[in-house]
Design a protein around this motif. Structure first.
Motif, PDB file in Angstrom:
ATOM      1  N   PHE A  73     -12.737   8.634  19.906  1.00  0.00           N
ATOM      2  CA  PHE A  73     -11.781   7.853  19.140  1.00  0.00           C
ATOM      3  C   PHE A  73     -10.625   8.743  18.688  1.00  0.00           C
ATOM      4  CE2 PHE A  73     -15.443   4.926  17.975  1.00  0.00           C
ATOM      5  CZ  PHE A  73     -14.958   3.859  18.708  1.00  0.00           C
ATOM      6  N   THR A  74      -9.417   8.222  18.806  1.00  0.00           N
ATOM      7  CA  THR A  74      -8.262   8.857  18.184  1.00  0.00           C
ATOM      8  C   THR A  74      -8.116   8.282  16.778  1.00  0.00           C
ATOM      9  OG1 THR A  74      -6.780   7.186  19.100  1.00  0.00           O
ATOM     10  CG2 THR A  74      -7.155   9.169  20.423  1.00  0.00           C
ATOM     11  N   ALA A  75      -6.986   8.494  16.136  1.00  0.00           N
ATOM     12  CA  ALA A  75      -6.791   8.013  14.767  1.00  0.00           C
ATOM     13  C   ALA A  75      -6.793   6.492  14.687  1.00  0.00           C
ATOM     14  CB  ALA A  75      -5.494   8.569  14.190  1.00  0.00           C
ATOM     15  N   GLN A  76      -6.468   5.831  15.799  1.00  0.00           N
ATOM     16  CA  GLN A  76      -6.460   4.372  15.854  1.00  0.00           C
ATOM     17  C   GLN A  76      -7.309   3.896  17.014  1.00  0.00           C
ATOM     18  OE1 GLN A  76      -2.668   2.411  16.189  1.00  0.00           O
ATOM     19  NE2 GLN A  76      -2.619   1.888  14.029  1.00  0.00           N
ATOM     20  N   ALA A  77      -7.895   2.719  16.824  1.00  0.00           N
ATOM     21  CA  ALA A  77      -8.678   2.109  17.906  1.00  0.00           C
ATOM     22  C   ALA A  77      -8.615   0.595  17.738  1.00  0.00           C
ATOM     23  CB  ALA A  77     -10.125   2.589  17.863  1.00  0.00           C
ATOM     24  N   SER A  78      -9.022  -0.114  18.773  1.00  0.00           N
ATOM     25  CA  SER A  78      -9.103  -1.566  18.645  1.00  0.00           C
ATOM     26  C   SER A  78     -10.282  -1.925  17.755  1.00  0.00           C
ATOM     27  CB  SER A  78      -9.268  -2.223  20.016  1.00  0.00           C
ATOM     28  OG  SER A  78     -10.576  -2.036  20.513  1.00  0.00           O
ATOM     29  N   SER A  79     -10.149  -3.002  17.031  1.00  0.00           N
ATOM     30  CA  SER A  79     -11.250  -3.463  16.176  1.00  0.00           C
ATOM     31  C   SER A  79     -12.509  -3.687  16.986  1.00  0.00           C
ATOM     32  CB  SER A  79     -10.849  -4.751  15.448  1.00  0.00           C
ATOM     33  OG  SER A  79      -9.768  -4.535  14.574  1.00  0.00           O
ATOM     34  N   LEU A  80     -12.362  -4.228  18.200  1.00  0.00           N
ATOM     35  CA  LEU A  80     -13.518  -4.502  19.046  1.00  0.00           C
ATOM     36  C   LEU A  80     -14.264  -3.215  19.392  1.00  0.00           C
ATOM     37  CD1 LEU A  80     -15.251  -6.447  20.699  1.00  0.00           C
ATOM     38  CD2 LEU A  80     -13.652  -6.112  22.600  1.00  0.00           C
ATOM     39  N   ASP A  81     -13.521  -2.139  19.668  1.00  0.00           N
ATOM     40  CA  ASP A  81     -14.180  -0.882  20.017  1.00  0.00           C
ATOM     41  C   ASP A  81     -15.005  -0.344  18.845  1.00  0.00           C
ATOM     42  OD1 ASP A  81     -13.197  -0.913  22.567  1.00  0.00           O
ATOM     43  OD2 ASP A  81     -11.524   0.439  22.172  1.00  0.00           O
ATOM     44  N   LEU A  82     -14.497  -0.504  17.620  1.00  0.00           N
ATOM     45  CA  LEU A  82     -15.259  -0.040  16.459  1.00  0.00           C
ATOM     46  C   LEU A  82     -16.514  -0.877  16.256  1.00  0.00           C
ATOM     47  CD1 LEU A  82     -12.826   0.971  13.565  1.00  0.00           C
ATOM     48  CD2 LEU A  82     -13.972   2.398  15.245  1.00  0.00           C
ATOM     49  N   ARG A 105      -5.484  -6.506  17.765  1.00  0.00           N
ATOM     50  CA  ARG A 105      -5.744  -5.901  16.466  1.00  0.00           C
ATOM     51  C   ARG A 105      -6.185  -4.448  16.598  1.00  0.00           C
ATOM     52  NH1 ARG A 105      -8.174  -9.739  12.119  1.00  0.00           N
ATOM     53  NH2 ARG A 105      -6.018 -10.416  12.409  1.00  0.00           N
ATOM     54  N   LYS A 106      -5.468  -3.555  15.912  1.00  0.00           N
ATOM     55  CA  LYS A 106      -5.777  -2.125  15.865  1.00  0.00           C
ATOM     56  C   LYS A 106      -6.090  -1.727  14.421  1.00  0.00           C
ATOM     57  CE  LYS A 106      -4.657  -1.342  20.230  1.00  0.00           C
ATOM     58  NZ  LYS A 106      -5.620  -0.863  21.248  1.00  0.00           N
ATOM     59  N   VAL A 107      -6.966  -0.738  14.266  1.00  0.00           N
ATOM     60  CA  VAL A 107      -7.349  -0.270  12.928  1.00  0.00           C
ATOM     61  C   VAL A 107      -7.458   1.254  12.930  1.00  0.00           C
ATOM     62  CG1 VAL A 107      -8.577  -2.368  12.231  1.00  0.00           C
ATOM     63  CG2 VAL A 107      -9.787  -0.598  13.510  1.00  0.00           C
ATOM     64  N   GLN A 108      -7.503   1.827  11.726  1.00  0.00           N
ATOM     65  CA  GLN A 108      -7.721   3.256  11.574  1.00  0.00           C
ATOM     66  C   GLN A 108      -9.212   3.560  11.770  1.00  0.00           C
ATOM     67  OE1 GLN A 108      -5.040   5.365  11.024  1.00  0.00           O
ATOM     68  NE2 GLN A 108      -3.849   3.466  11.268  1.00  0.00           N
ATOM     69  N   THR A 109      -9.507   4.658  12.424  1.00  0.00           N
ATOM     70  CA  THR A 109     -10.907   4.998  12.702  1.00  0.00           C
ATOM     71  C   THR A 109     -11.558   5.804  11.582  1.00  0.00           C
ATOM     72  OG1 THR A 109     -10.171   6.940  13.948  1.00  0.00           O
ATOM     73  CG2 THR A 109     -10.619   4.921  15.197  1.00  0.00           C
ATOM     74  N   GLY A 110     -10.782   6.423  10.710  1.00  0.00           N
ATOM     75  CA  GLY A 110     -11.353   7.134   9.568  1.00  0.00           C
ATOM     76  C   GLY A 110     -12.343   8.204   9.975  1.00  0.00           C
ATOM     77  N   ILE A 111     -13.550   8.130   9.419  1.00  0.00           N
ATOM     78  CA  ILE A 111     -14.565   9.155   9.675  1.00  0.00           C
ATOM     79  C   ILE A 111     -15.035   9.155  11.124  1.00  0.00           C
ATOM     80  CG2 ILE A 111     -15.413   9.143   7.297  1.00  0.00           C
ATOM     81  CD1 ILE A 111     -17.829   7.506   8.315  1.00  0.00           C
ATOM     82  N   LEU A 112     -14.706   8.104  11.885  1.00  0.00           N
ATOM     83  CA  LEU A 112     -15.130   8.041  13.282  1.00  0.00           C
ATOM     84  C   LEU A 112     -14.134   8.691  14.225  1.00  0.00           C
ATOM     85  CD1 LEU A 112     -16.669   4.450  13.528  1.00  0.00           C
ATOM     86  CD2 LEU A 112     -17.830   6.632  13.160  1.00  0.00           C
ATOM     87  N   GLU A 113     -13.013   9.151  13.709  1.00  0.00           N
ATOM     88  CA  GLU A 113     -12.061   9.840  14.574  1.00  0.00           C
ATOM     89  C   GLU A 113     -12.750  11.058  15.197  1.00  0.00           C
ATOM     90  OE1 GLU A 113      -7.613  11.916  14.544  1.00  0.00           O
ATOM     91  OE2 GLU A 113      -8.382  10.944  12.725  1.00  0.00           O
ATOM     92  N   GLY A 114     -12.626  11.176  16.501  1.00  0.00           N
ATOM     93  CA  GLY A 114     -13.275  12.273  17.226  1.00  0.00           C
ATOM     94  C   GLY A 114     -14.663  11.935  17.727  1.00  0.00           C
TER      95      GLY A 114
END
Length: 572
Positions: A430-439, A410-419
């Motif tokens: 974080f890039t524009a996408q990350a694994s749900s677990l990483d978030l 599962r991958k998701v958009q990082t939104g405000i956490l990008e960078g």
């Protein structure tokens, strides 16, 4: 276990009743409802009296005394569902009976408990009061709601500490939302609701028309949040009793709710049974897929994530170096240490009958031949036992792969956490996408970092010399010791096999459908009775995520050997 201050908190029943509404934000909004309340005939006993007698419950020797049991059953880890007094005063959607009525909560699979110093209002096991000096008291769930079981044998109810709960989690959420909707829509129901609040508050309130509107606004706001959560977590296949896709729901709680990003919604469609907790604190890896190392600070992270999954709150802002949350970090250490003491329940021969020693001996030889390589023995007398699980690739074990695949893919958009860095101060950005677990890991780390001293103390208090381990990079499921497994039906990670006997059959011969929710123990096959009954849910193994395939180990045994192996497994 708990410190004196925490124990006194529960003992000061009269004091906390006076303070219940004092700090909650709706307090100013309630000013002015006396005119409504005065026309209602509300019996104070309907609000404050103990709930109906839960009947005699028998407890097995699992390493806990009664004080430890009660403390762990009613200690909040920061779950906040609705204001505490709302829960005490709320009626069911279709009747004037209280939502917390024992019959109603029992129908949803909760275990009814008597009032005592740890549970003054007689709430079900694991339904707890979370106190907040700034915002007032909330009701929430704690570990014991999902990790306390019970079985019935010939009319005798037996508590299984750390056992597999049979609560209908989604059914509970749906019923609560319906109750709030009905309260807001029905003038008489709302008036009775307020009258109970007034009784709990125990003071007179002047009348203003604004108060009605203000309370309704607050309730409507919380209702909309709960409705949205239900929408985010809807599934095509219902969970039913005894299952929850905890990973899927925590992924949505962070990636969708905390980041306010509906684009990240993924259906939490891979429910698993609530795992038993005895020996869990001694394992090198935990979670059904063996994804979490169990050496500090791993347990603190896992428990913090659990708190966020079950209606914990977190405030994620890009400019913050840490995140405010409702997590009770000091309580997490108490809970972890308590479960470290827990041992598996022994077969209750005084209620279920003696074991057949001849079959046990024959079954032991079969166990050593077919089972022990994955399901090792446990010495419960070793208080510091170190246990290692066996990870088996999904393709090899053959059980339903959905839970493991969802977790790893599962991958998701990082939104405000990008960078932002994965661990706030360190780690990859974080890039524009990350694994749900990483978030989720990022969020939990931010919440722990927000209370650094409490987090440090919790790690020190929890620390155990567990075996080091690294999760597999291949989708796998873990095999752990199966002592006490007689009390944890249904079986396999997704609860798709109703009894131990059925699990020893080839998959094609296992029941395709059965009912879950009956606590009566099947003394022969070892599981729960599975016929249709009130307050049970149908399990259909043909639906997505519900497959009962795989784990075909020892399935070549003849029936005499199967029964011998069942008898031995009962003795573990």
């Amino acid at each position: 276990m708990q410190n004196d201050k925490h124990s006194k908190h529960f003992k000061s029943t009269h004091k906390y009743r006076r303070q219940r509404m004092r700090n909650w934000l709706l307090y100013p909004a309630l000013v002015g409802f006396a005119g409504v309340a005065s026309v209602l005939a509300v019996n104070p006993a309907a609000v404050t009296a103990p709930l109906s007698n839960a009947g005699q419950t028998h407890y097995l020797d699992q390493g806990w005394d009664h004080q430890t049991r009660q403390q762990l059953s009613f200690t909040s880890f920061g779950s906040r569902l609705i204001p505490y007094d709302w829960f005490l005063a709320l009626e069911q959607a279709q009747t004037a009976q209280l939502f917390r009525d024992p019959a109603h909560m029992s129908a949803l699979g909760f275990i009814i408990a008597e009032p005592d110093e740890y549970n003054p209002d007689g709430l079900p096991v694991g339904v707890v009061r979370d106190k907040d000096k700034q915002h007032g008291d909330y009701v929430g769930l704690t570990c014991a709601a999902c990790h306390t079981g019970q079985v019935s044998i010939n009319g005798q109810r037996i508590r299984i500490d750390g056992g597999q709960a049979l609560i209908d989690f989604t059914g509970f959420e749906i019923a609560l939302v319906a109750a709030l909707e009905a309260t807001l829509a029905d003038t008489e129901k709302f008036s009775r609701f307020y009258a109970r609040l007034s009784q709990l508050q125990s003071n007179s309130l002047p009348t203003t028309s604004l108060a009605t509107q203000s309370l309704q606004v607050l309730m409507q706001t919380r209702l909309q949040q709960l409705q949205q959560r239900l929408h985010n977590n809807k599934t095509d296949v219902p969970y039913g009793h005894g299952r929850l896709d905890a990973f899927g729901q925590i992924f949505n709680a962070i990636a969708v709710e905390a980041l306010n990003m509906p684009v990240n919604i993924h259906s939490p469609n891979a429910p698993t049974s609530y795992p038993v907790m005895w020996d869990a604190s001694h394992l090198d890896l935990v979670q059904w897929n063996g994804s979490a190392p169990n050496k500090e600070p791993g347990p603190l992270f896992q428990n913090a994530i659990t708190a966020l999954a079950v209606y914990g709150t977190i405030d994620i802002k890009k400019e913050d170096l840490s995140y405010r949350s409702s997590i009770r970090i000091n309580h997490l250490a108490d809970l972890q240490n308590g479960f470290y003491q827990l041992t598996a329940p022994q077969w209750p021969q005084q209620f279920a009958g003696a074991l057949d020693e001849k079959k046990v001996a024959a079954g032991k030889a079969l166990y050593q031949q077919h089972c022990v390589d994955c399901h090792t023995y446990v010495n419960p007398a070793d208080k510091k036992r170190k246990l290692r699980v066996v990870l088996t690739p999904v393709a090899e074990v053959g059980t339903d792969p959905l839970m493991a695949h969802n977790f790893s893919q599962r991958k998701v958009q990082t939104g405000i956490l990008e960078g932002e860095r994965s661990l706030l101060l360190v780690g990859k950005k974080f890039t524009a996408q990350a694994s749900s677990l990483d978030l989720v890991t990022h969020a939990a780390f931010g919440a722990l970092l927000n209370q650094p001293w409490q987090s440090f103390k919790a790690v020190v208090r929890e620390y155990k010399t567990n075996l080091p381990a690294t999760p597999s990079t291949i989708d796998s499921y873990k095999a752990r010791p199966i002592n006490g497994i007689w009390a944890s039906a249904p079986y396999l990670h997704n609860g798709s096999v109703p009894s131990i006997y059925d699990l020893l059959l080839p998959a094609k011969q296992r029941p395709q459908t059965f009912y879950v929710g009956n606590i009566e123990l099947d003394l022969q096959k070892v599981g729960h009775l599975t016929s249709a009954a009130p307050n049970t849910s149908l399990f259909d193994t043909r639906l997505p995520g519900n497959s009962n395939s795989g784990h075909e180990y020892g399935t070549e045994l003849n029936d005499e050997q199967r029964w011998a192996l069942v008898e031995y497994i009962k003795s573990l």
